[in-house]
Design a protein around this motif. Structure first.
Motif, PDB file in Angstrom:
ATOM      1  N   GLU A  36     -14.095  23.436 -12.215  1.00 35.59           N
ATOM      2  CA  GLU A  36     -14.927  22.904 -11.167  1.00 35.59           C
ATOM      3  C   GLU A  36     -14.833  21.737 -10.763  1.00 35.59           C
ATOM      4  N   ARG A  37     -14.668  20.254 -11.366  1.00 39.70           N
ATOM      5  CA  ARG A  37     -14.464  19.132 -11.395  1.00 39.70           C
ATOM      6  C   ARG A  37     -13.053  18.582 -10.579  1.00 39.70           C
ATOM      7  N   LEU A  38     -12.102  19.599 -11.022  1.00 36.44           N
ATOM      8  CA  LEU A  38     -10.687  19.368 -10.731  1.00 36.44           C
ATOM      9  C   LEU A  38     -10.657  19.781  -9.526  1.00 36.44           C
ATOM     10  N   ALA A  39     -11.801  21.424  -8.963  1.00 42.13           N
ATOM     11  CA  ALA A  39     -11.503  21.568  -7.679  1.00 42.13           C
ATOM     12  C   ALA A  39     -11.786  20.569  -6.516  1.00 42.13           C
ATOM     13  N   LYS A  40     -13.243  19.554  -6.700  1.00 46.83           N
ATOM     14  CA  LYS A  40     -13.229  18.437  -6.327  1.00 46.83           C
ATOM     15  C   LYS A  40     -12.218  17.434  -5.949  1.00 46.83           C
ATOM     16  N   GLU A  41     -11.661  17.398  -7.039  1.00 45.31           N
ATOM     17  CA  GLU A  41     -10.360  15.813  -6.964  1.00 45.31           C
ATOM     18  C   GLU A  41      -9.591  16.400  -6.268  1.00 45.31           C
ATOM     19  N   GLN A  42      -8.793  17.522  -6.074  1.00 47.47           N
ATOM     20  CA  GLN A  42      -8.440  18.527  -5.345  1.00 47.47           C
ATOM     21  C   GLN A  42      -7.948  18.306  -3.884  1.00 47.47           C
ATOM     22  N   ARG A  43      -9.746  18.331  -3.937  1.00 49.42           N
ATOM     23  CA  ARG A  43     -10.464  18.095  -2.198  1.00 49.42           C
ATOM     24  C   ARG A  43     -10.007  16.958  -1.689  1.00 49.42           C
ATOM     25  N   LEU A  95      -3.130  10.719  -9.453  1.00 50.42           N
ATOM     26  CA  LEU A  95      -2.663  11.103 -11.051  1.00 50.42           C
ATOM     27  C   LEU A  95      -4.549  11.404 -12.081  1.00 50.42           C
ATOM     28  N   VAL A  96      -5.681  10.935 -10.496  1.00 51.78           N
ATOM     29  CA  VAL A  96      -6.943  11.645 -11.430  1.00 51.78           C
ATOM     30  C   VAL A  96      -6.663  13.229 -11.821  1.00 51.78           C
ATOM     31  N   VAL A  97      -6.100  13.819 -10.307  1.00 50.34           N
ATOM     32  CA  VAL A  97      -6.216  15.347 -10.339  1.00 50.34           C
ATOM     33  C   VAL A  97      -4.904  15.540 -11.302  1.00 50.34           C
ATOM     34  N   SER A  98      -3.572  14.933 -11.213  1.00 49.75           N
ATOM     35  CA  SER A  98      -2.714  15.202 -12.617  1.00 49.75           C
ATOM     36  C   SER A  98      -3.175  15.430 -14.094  1.00 49.75           C
ATOM     37  N   LYS A 138      -5.519  17.940 -18.497  1.00 59.27           N
ATOM     38  CA  LYS A 138      -6.876  18.257 -19.536  1.00 59.27           C
ATOM     39  C   LYS A 138      -7.510  19.030 -19.223  1.00 59.27           C
ATOM     40  N   VAL A 139      -7.379  20.518 -17.949  1.00 59.86           N
ATOM     41  CA  VAL A 139      -7.715  21.472 -18.463  1.00 59.86           C
ATOM     42  C   VAL A 139      -7.073  22.193 -19.088  1.00 59.86           C
ATOM     43  N   VAL A 140      -5.582  22.201 -18.681  1.00 62.74           N
ATOM     44  CA  VAL A 140      -4.494  22.810 -19.904  1.00 62.74           C
ATOM     45  C   VAL A 140      -4.706  22.819 -21.261  1.00 62.74           C
ATOM     46  N   ASN A 141      -4.908  21.640 -21.506  1.00 62.55           N
ATOM     47  CA  ASN A 141      -5.121  21.721 -22.992  1.00 62.55           C
ATOM     48  C   ASN A 141      -6.535  21.940 -23.147  1.00 62.55           C
ATOM     49  N   GLN A 142      -7.311  22.059 -23.288  1.00 61.75           N
ATOM     50  CA  GLN A 142      -9.016  22.214 -23.299  1.00 61.75           C
ATOM     51  C   GLN A 142      -8.313  23.802 -23.440  1.00 61.75           C
TER      52      GLN A 142
END
Ligand SMILES: [Zn+2]
Length: 428
Positions: free
Chosen positions: A260-267, A284-287, A292-296
């Motif tokens: 959800e956070r990623l989606a927000k930052e992408q927006r 850079l924030v998004v990447s 992080k999402v991938v690693n988790q």
């Protein structure tokens, strides 16, 4: 028994000098250049030969594709230097292999004649007709921006080696950079007596480097004999998997929150002016969040697979064409998200290195349709994913769709070990 196993180990790494970094970036560029030359030739050929949507792509030979060395000779920069000779030769050949793979992947779906969603949108809003370039899976040009850069090189008679935590890679004969080295952040050692086969260098959006070292090493594997503890796993869209005891592997809560956070930052990123300072910052924030999402996810998959590999002697999974699942518009997001393919891979090697088994039921084994109690085949379930629960028309047993499938898989595994032959399969 002594087995030779192949594994990849990834380390964060830093080039030992600015020259090395420049050289590596040149390698990335060459890889991209060679790939794009192939794509350009392909488009040219298709246009000249009036390609019909739905046709397969021809072989490289048929489309008269120049060889890699011909491409290398052709490409000269403004100082008339054939710059593709200045980089790792193996990297250029690898690009050709990638292109070949892309052609093969496209030919598998060519008959579907599907366009990319973006092309359909363009057609709707701007009235631009889609062309063969907009077909799903058609090889496209690689851009310098956006996708991550990488190149692969191969070990030939010790051209790749590690000394004092520095990884040395081969250089090109004509390059001015003679020593290509990376200081490794060695958080773990390579296995004993391992031989380096190849190395892939990648660079992320932030300009950081990772090296993935492919190694082969000997491993003593004792077979456990006849497996006693057998588990059937059914792939499930909503729960990732369901086992024959009805246990579900639910994705952890924190992971969903991250998404959800990623989606927000992408927006936020999409609202900023492209190439501006603020845009660059947000990128850079998004990447970082994406990584992080991938690693988790990877971490979770590894732990889950490890737990199962410890507990069971044999895991039975269904035959699943993940590519086909990924193309189903209702499923695509979900499937990419939970990476069942990776999970299956982790599970396989974690079990096999303990002398245990992973069995994949054959394609025509109708794990969903069979009643796990009496063996009756309920054809009403075929292709209908909305039926979550059902009663067997033959024996009247009430079934949960996923658990029943997992039970069938377990039974398949039991038969497999008892008779050590593939049981008669049902034609679907
Ligand atoms: Zn039944």
């Amino acid at each position: 028994m002594l087995h030779i196993v192949n594994r990849g180990y990834v380390y964060r790494a830093a080039p030992i000098s600015p020259e090395v970094e420049r050289y590596v970036r040149q390698c990335f560029g060459a890889d991209r250049k060679i790939y794009n030359l192939h794509v350009a030739h392909l488009y040219d050929y298709l246009e000249k030969n009036h390609y019909q949507i739905g046709d397969k792509l021809p072989s490289l030979k048929k489309m008269g594709m120049p060889t890699v060395s011909m491409f290398k000779k052709q490409c000269v920069n403004k100082d008339h230097v054939a710059y593709l000779y200045l980089v790792d030769a193996y990297a250029s050949n690898e690009a050709k292999q990638h292109f070949k793979k892309a052609i093969m992947a496209f030919n598998k779906v060519a008959y579907k004649k599907q366009y990319k969603r973006s092309a359909l949108k363009r057609q709707k809003t701007l009235g631009i007709e889609p062309t063969f370039r907009d077909l799903k899976g058609m090889p496209t040009f690689h851009s310098r921006k956006g996708s991550k850069s990488s190149y692969t090189t191969c070990n030939q008679n010790g051209t790749i080696y590690i000394k004092d935590d520095i990884l040395y890679l081969p250089s090109a004969q004509k390059s001015s950079v003679k020593v290509v080295g990376f200081k490794l952040n060695k958080h773990r050692d390579l296995p004993k007596n391992s031989k380096i086969k190849n190395v892939t260098v990648t660079m992320n959006a932030k300009g950081q480097f990772d090296v993935s070292i492919g190694v082969a090493f000997p491993l003593e594997i004792e077979s456990i004999g006849t497996p006693a503890r057998i588990l059937g796993l059914d792939y499930s869209q909503s729960h990732f998997f369901v086992d024959n005891e009805g246990k579900k592997a639910n994705y952890p809560h924190y992971y969903r929150k991250m998404k959800e956070r990623l989606a927000k930052e992408q927006r936020i990123l999409s609202r900023r002016k492209k190439e501006s300072k603020r845009w660059e910052k947000q990128r850079l924030v998004v990447s970082r969040l994406q990584r992080k999402v991938v690693n988790q996810r990877k971490d979770w998959l590894h732990k889950k697979a490890y737990a199962l590999a410890k507990r069971y002697d044999m895991v039975v999974v269904e035959h699943l064409d993940l590519r086909a699942v990924g193309q189903n518009k209702y499923y695509a997001n979900n499937q990419q998200d939970n990476g069942f393919g990776h999970f299956r891979l982790y599970l396989t090697y974690k079990l096999e290195q303990q002398g245990k088994y992973v069995v994949q039921a054959p394609k025509n084994f109708a794990s969903t349709q069979l009643c796990s109690t009496c063996g009756h085949q309920n054809r009403a379930l075929k292709g209908n994913v909305t039926i979550r629960e059902w009663d067997c028309p033959s024996c009247g047993h009430h079934h949960d769709r996923d658990i029943n499938a997992a039970c069938n898989l377990k039974q398949y595994g039991e038969k497999y070990t008892k008779e050590e032959i593939v049981p008669p399969t049902i034609v679907v």
